[in-house]
Scaffold this motif. Structure first.
Motif, PDB file in Angstrom:
ATOM      1  N   ARG A   1      11.767  22.918  36.396  1.00 44.82           N
ATOM      2  CA  ARG A   1      12.726  22.586  35.334  1.00 44.82           C
ATOM      3  C   ARG A   1      14.156  22.531  35.858  1.00 44.82           C
ATOM      4  O   ARG A   1      15.071  22.226  35.119  1.00 44.82           O
ATOM      5  N   LYS A   2      14.335  22.829  37.150  1.00 43.67           N
ATOM      6  CA  LYS A   2      15.678  22.879  37.733  1.00 43.67           C
ATOM      7  C   LYS A   2      15.968  21.605  38.517  1.00 43.67           C
ATOM      8  O   LYS A   2      15.109  21.085  39.219  1.00 43.67           O
ATOM      9  N   VAL A   3      17.187  21.133  38.379  1.00 41.41           N
ATOM     10  CA  VAL A   3      17.646  19.948  39.086  1.00 41.41           C
ATOM     11  C   VAL A   3      18.828  20.358  39.954  1.00 41.41           C
ATOM     12  O   VAL A   3      19.793  20.951  39.458  1.00 41.41           O
ATOM     13  N   PHE A   4      18.732  20.076  41.242  1.00 42.16           N
ATOM     14  CA  PHE A   4      19.810  20.379  42.190  1.00 42.16           C
ATOM     15  C   PHE A   4      20.744  19.183  42.254  1.00 42.16           C
ATOM     16  O   PHE A   4      20.291  18.045  42.400  1.00 42.16           O
ATOM     17  N   CYS A   5      22.033  19.424  42.140  1.00 43.49           N
ATOM     18  CA  CYS A   5      23.035  18.355  42.163  1.00 43.49           C
ATOM     19  C   CYS A   5      23.970  18.581  43.346  1.00 43.49           C
ATOM     20  O   CYS A   5      24.416  19.698  43.567  1.00 43.49           O
ATOM     21  N   TYR A   6      24.268  17.534  44.068  1.00 44.12           N
ATOM     22  CA  TYR A   6      25.249  17.666  45.145  1.00 44.12           C
ATOM     23  C   TYR A   6      26.186  16.478  45.123  1.00 44.12           C
ATOM     24  O   TYR A   6      25.950  15.496  44.425  1.00 44.12           O
ATOM     25  N   GLY A   7      27.287  16.610  45.837  1.00 43.94           N
ATOM     26  CA  GLY A   7      28.319  15.576  45.820  1.00 43.94           C
ATOM     27  C   GLY A   7      29.200  15.675  44.591  1.00 43.94           C
ATOM     28  O   GLY A   7      29.835  14.704  44.199  1.00 43.94           O
ATOM     29  N   LEU A   8      29.226  16.861  43.975  1.00 38.94           N
ATOM     30  CA  LEU A   8      30.060  17.053  42.789  1.00 38.94           C
ATOM     31  C   LEU A   8      31.533  17.123  43.179  1.00 38.94           C
ATOM     32  O   LEU A   8      31.878  17.692  44.216  1.00 38.94           O
ATOM     33  N   PRO A   9      32.413  16.583  42.331  1.00 39.38           N
ATOM     34  CA  PRO A   9      33.840  16.788  42.570  1.00 39.38           C
ATOM     35  C   PRO A   9      34.145  18.286  42.543  1.00 39.38           C
ATOM     36  O   PRO A   9      33.526  19.039  41.783  1.00 39.38           O
ATOM     37  N   PHE A  10      35.085  18.722  43.334  1.00 42.81           N
ATOM     38  CA  PHE A  10      35.373  20.152  43.450  1.00 42.81           C
ATOM     39  C   PHE A  10      35.990  20.742  42.187  1.00 42.81           C
ATOM     40  O   PHE A  10      36.008  21.958  42.021  1.00 42.81           O
ATOM     41  N   ASN A  11      36.471  19.896  41.281  1.00 43.58           N
ATOM     42  CA  ASN A  11      37.063  20.421  40.040  1.00 43.58           C
ATOM     43  C   ASN A  11      36.039  20.557  38.904  1.00 43.58           C
ATOM     44  O   ASN A  11      36.377  21.035  37.826  1.00 43.58           O
ATOM     45  N   VAL A  12      34.784  20.166  39.131  1.00 41.08           N
ATOM     46  CA  VAL A  12      33.740  20.284  38.106  1.00 41.08           C
ATOM     47  C   VAL A  12      33.291  21.738  38.010  1.00 41.08           C
ATOM     48  O   VAL A  12      33.003  22.380  39.013  1.00 41.08           O
ATOM     49  N   ASP A  13      33.242  22.259  36.770  1.00 37.10           N
ATOM     50  CA  ASP A  13      32.758  23.625  36.560  1.00 37.10           C
ATOM     51  C   ASP A  13      31.428  23.569  35.802  1.00 37.10           C
ATOM     52  O   ASP A  13      30.927  22.489  35.484  1.00 37.10           O
ATOM     53  N   TRP A  14      30.866  24.730  35.499  1.00 32.82           N
ATOM     54  CA  TRP A  14      29.543  24.766  34.881  1.00 32.82           C
ATOM     55  C   TRP A  14      29.542  24.124  33.499  1.00 32.82           C
ATOM     56  O   TRP A  14      28.563  23.512  33.092  1.00 32.82           O
ATOM     57  N   GLN A  15      30.654  24.234  32.763  1.00 31.09           N
ATOM     58  CA  GLN A  15      30.724  23.634  31.437  1.00 31.09           C
ATOM     59  C   GLN A  15      30.660  22.104  31.530  1.00 31.09           C
ATOM     60  O   GLN A  15      29.994  21.452  30.726  1.00 31.09           O
ATOM     61  N   ASP A  16      31.371  21.539  32.517  1.00 32.19           N
ATOM     62  CA  ASP A  16      31.335  20.093  32.729  1.00 32.19           C
ATOM     63  C   ASP A  16      29.922  19.636  33.074  1.00 32.19           C
ATOM     64  O   ASP A  16      29.447  18.616  32.567  1.00 32.19           O
ATOM     65  N   LEU A  17      29.266  20.388  33.943  1.00 28.50           N
ATOM     66  CA  LEU A  17      27.907  20.051  34.370  1.00 28.50           C
ATOM     67  C   LEU A  17      26.946  20.077  33.178  1.00 28.50           C
ATOM     68  O   LEU A  17      26.154  19.155  32.976  1.00 28.50           O
ATOM     69  N   LYS A  18      27.045  21.114  32.366  1.00 25.04           N
ATOM     70  CA  LYS A  18      26.189  21.235  31.191  1.00 25.04           C
ATOM     71  C   LYS A  18      26.442  20.084  30.221  1.00 25.04           C
ATOM     72  O   LYS A  18      25.502  19.454  29.718  1.00 25.04           O
ATOM     73  N   ARG A  19      27.682  19.767  29.976  1.00 27.56           N
ATOM     74  CA  ARG A  19      28.041  18.683  29.052  1.00 27.56           C
ATOM     75  C   ARG A  19      27.521  17.329  29.569  1.00 27.56           C
ATOM     76  O   ARG A  19      27.021  16.512  28.802  1.00 27.56           O
ATOM     77  N   HIS A  20      27.620  17.123  30.873  1.00 34.13           N
ATOM     78  CA  HIS A  20      27.179  15.860  31.475  1.00 34.13           C
ATOM     79  C   HIS A  20      25.667  15.657  31.339  1.00 34.13           C
ATOM     80  O   HIS A  20      25.209  14.548  31.076  1.00 34.13           O
ATOM     81  N   PHE A  21      24.902  16.732  31.514  1.00 35.43           N
ATOM     82  CA  PHE A  21      23.445  16.624  31.510  1.00 35.43           C
ATOM     83  C   PHE A  21      22.813  16.807  30.128  1.00 35.43           C
ATOM     84  O   PHE A  21      21.617  16.572  29.962  1.00 35.43           O
ATOM     85  N   LYS A  22      23.571  17.198  29.144  1.00 37.55           N
ATOM     86  CA  LYS A  22      23.040  17.448  27.803  1.00 37.55           C
ATOM     87  C   LYS A  22      22.291  16.259  27.203  1.00 37.55           C
ATOM     88  O   LYS A  22      21.292  16.456  26.512  1.00 37.55           O
ATOM     89  N   PRO A  23      22.697  15.003  27.434  1.00 32.38           N
ATOM     90  CA  PRO A  23      21.937  13.884  26.867  1.00 32.38           C
ATOM     91  C   PRO A  23      20.475  13.806  27.339  1.00 32.38           C
ATOM     92  O   PRO A  23      19.648  13.181  26.673  1.00 32.38           O
ATOM     93  N   ALA A  24      20.146  14.464  28.431  1.00 36.61           N
ATOM     94  CA  ALA A  24      18.773  14.437  28.950  1.00 36.61           C
ATOM     95  C   ALA A  24      17.875  15.479  28.288  1.00 36.61           C
ATOM     96  O   ALA A  24      16.655  15.371  28.358  1.00 36.61           O
ATOM     97  N   GLY A  25      18.464  16.488  27.664  1.00 45.03           N
ATOM     98  CA  GLY A  25      17.657  17.522  27.030  1.00 45.03           C
ATOM     99  C   GLY A  25      18.400  18.831  26.900  1.00 45.03           C
ATOM    100  O   GLY A  25      19.602  18.919  27.170  1.00 45.03           O
ATOM    101  N   GLN A  26      17.669  19.856  26.505  1.00 46.29           N
ATOM    102  CA  GLN A  26      18.238  21.184  26.285  1.00 46.29           C
ATOM    103  C   GLN A  26      18.541  21.865  27.619  1.00 46.29           C
ATOM    104  O   GLN A  26      17.625  22.217  28.357  1.00 46.29           O
ATOM    105  N   VAL A  27      19.822  22.041  27.916  1.00 44.71           N
ATOM    106  CA  VAL A  27      20.236  22.691  29.157  1.00 44.71           C
ATOM    107  C   VAL A  27      20.265  24.199  28.926  1.00 44.71           C
ATOM    108  O   VAL A  27      21.017  24.700  28.090  1.00 44.71           O
ATOM    109  N   LEU A  28      19.424  24.921  29.670  1.00 47.36           N
ATOM    110  CA  LEU A  28      19.377  26.377  29.557  1.00 47.36           C
ATOM    111  C   LEU A  28      20.402  27.049  30.453  1.00 47.36           C
ATOM    112  O   LEU A  28      20.897  28.142  30.142  1.00 47.36           O
TER     113      LEU A  28
END
Length: 81
Positions: A14-41
């Motif tokens: 159920r885990k997706v590893f992401c790399y190449g993220l901009p250094f200013n992205v935080d966990w809230q940004d990541l969660k918001r970005h992936f939310k359209p795919a489903g329930q982010v735990l």
């Protein structure tokens, strides 16, 4: 940004590893970005322990394996802001 699924039939699938993220992205940004795919735990950005700066990679955990696969289909090769 690239993502790769875990092939095991465990909760790691159920885990997706992401790399190449901009250094200013935080966990809230990541969660918001992936939310359209489903329930982010869980969404987390890995940080350097000494400097506290982002390492440019993170992990997003979804409620189901299907949602994780959907996220990979939707976002593989895309950029987060």
């Amino acid at each position: 940004m690239m993502k790769r699924p875990r092939e095991e039939a465990s909760e790691d699938a159920r885990k997706v590893f992401c790399y190449g993220l901009p250094f200013n992205v935080d966990w809230q940004d990541l969660k918001r970005h992936f939310k359209p795919a489903g329930q982010v735990l869980y969404a987390g950005v890995m940080k350097d322990k000494e400097k506290g700066q982002s390492k440019g990679c993170g992990v997003v955990e979804f409620e189901t394996v299907e949602q994780a696969k959907k996220a990979i289909q939707m976002f593989n090769g895309t950029q987060v802001w």
